[in-house]
Design an enzyme around this catalytic site. Structure first.
Site, PDB file in Angstrom:
ATOM      1  N   SER A  72      17.812   3.666  -3.298  1.00  0.00           N
ATOM      2  CA  SER A  72      17.642   4.137  -4.671  1.00  0.00           C
ATOM      3  C   SER A  72      18.584   5.301  -4.993  1.00  0.00           C
ATOM      4  O   SER A  72      19.795   5.174  -4.892  1.00  0.00           O
ATOM      5  CB  SER A  72      16.172   4.506  -4.902  1.00  0.00           C
ATOM      6  OG  SER A  72      15.890   4.657  -6.272  1.00  0.00           O
ATOM      7  N   LYS A 122       5.308  12.131 -27.631  1.00  0.00           N
ATOM      8  CA  LYS A 122       5.168  13.284 -26.737  1.00  0.00           C
ATOM      9  C   LYS A 122       4.186  13.021 -25.596  1.00  0.00           C
ATOM     10  O   LYS A 122       4.357  13.521 -24.496  1.00  0.00           O
ATOM     11  CB  LYS A 122       4.734  14.514 -27.546  1.00  0.00           C
ATOM     12  CG  LYS A 122       4.714  15.800 -26.746  1.00  0.00           C
ATOM     13  CD  LYS A 122       6.097  16.157 -26.244  1.00  0.00           C
ATOM     14  CE  LYS A 122       6.092  17.465 -25.468  1.00  0.00           C
ATOM     15  NZ  LYS A 122       7.396  17.750 -24.888  1.00  0.00           N
TER      16      LYS A 122
END
Length: 198
Positions: free
Chosen positions: A78, A130
């Site tokens: 990764s 948010k």
């Protein structure tokens, strides 16, 4: 006539959560005229994309002046692979773990658990998205769509950089960048690494 070559050594290990230590060391090796190259030993499952990308960019800049060799003994996956794919050469053991090229955003949800204990949670926010990753509320389809676009953008940056640095066909990324891990042997066949060694 006798000579001495000094090589910088950097150990990229564990989860990558901050690039500052690594980028500073790379810059120090670059500024040191007696250092003629850099070896990076990698033992990392990956980490945060921003930190991994910062190390990658620093290595790409460094290798325009001095060579870089990355060595993988056991694991380079990764974000760790992202960080070192800019090296001039990547050396690995045939049985090492390499790859896991992809992007993931996790959104754990414990809303049902809280409700089972009669615990309520109120969110007051400004900005529609948010609280998209708020683990205390139900994830909306619009949140998933928003987060998917973020993951896709990170993924696109990742595969574009790997393809450019490794000379791979970006359009064929599903064969080498589908999130799978590979053995060092498989990674060499896919041209994600260059050779075997210790």
């Amino acid at each position: 006539v006798s000579g001495k070559t000094e090589i910088g050594y950097l150990y990229l290990r564990d989860e990558i959560r901050d690039a500052v230590f690594y980028t500073k060391r790379i810059q120090e090796f670059e500024a040191n005229p007696s250092i003629e190259g850099l070896i990076i030993k990698v033992e990392s499952p990956g980490g945060l994309p921003g930190s991994s990308q910062a190390i990658f960019r620093e290595l790409c800049r460094f290798k325009t002046k001095k060579p870089v060799v990355a060595f993988v003994e056991n694991c380079c996956a990764s974000g760790a692979y992202y960080a070192v794919c800019g090296a001039n050469k990547i050396i690995t053991n045939p049985s090492a773990i390499v790859g896991s090229i992809g992007a993931v955003l996790r959104a754990p949800n414990i809303k049902a658990f809280l409700e089972s204990w009669k615990i309520t949670h109120t969110v007051v926010q400004a900005g529609e998205y948010k609280s998209a990753l708020d683990p205390f509320k139900e994830v909306r389809p619009s949140d998933i769509e928003f987060l998917q676009k973020m993951a896709d953008d990170t993924y696109e940056q990742f595969i574009a950089d790997v393809a450019q640095q490794r000379g791979l066909d970006k359009e064929a990324h599903k064969t080498w960048a589908n999130g799978k891990i590979f053995t060092g042997n498989q990674a060499k066949q896919l041209k994600l690494v260059d050779d075997f060694g210790t």
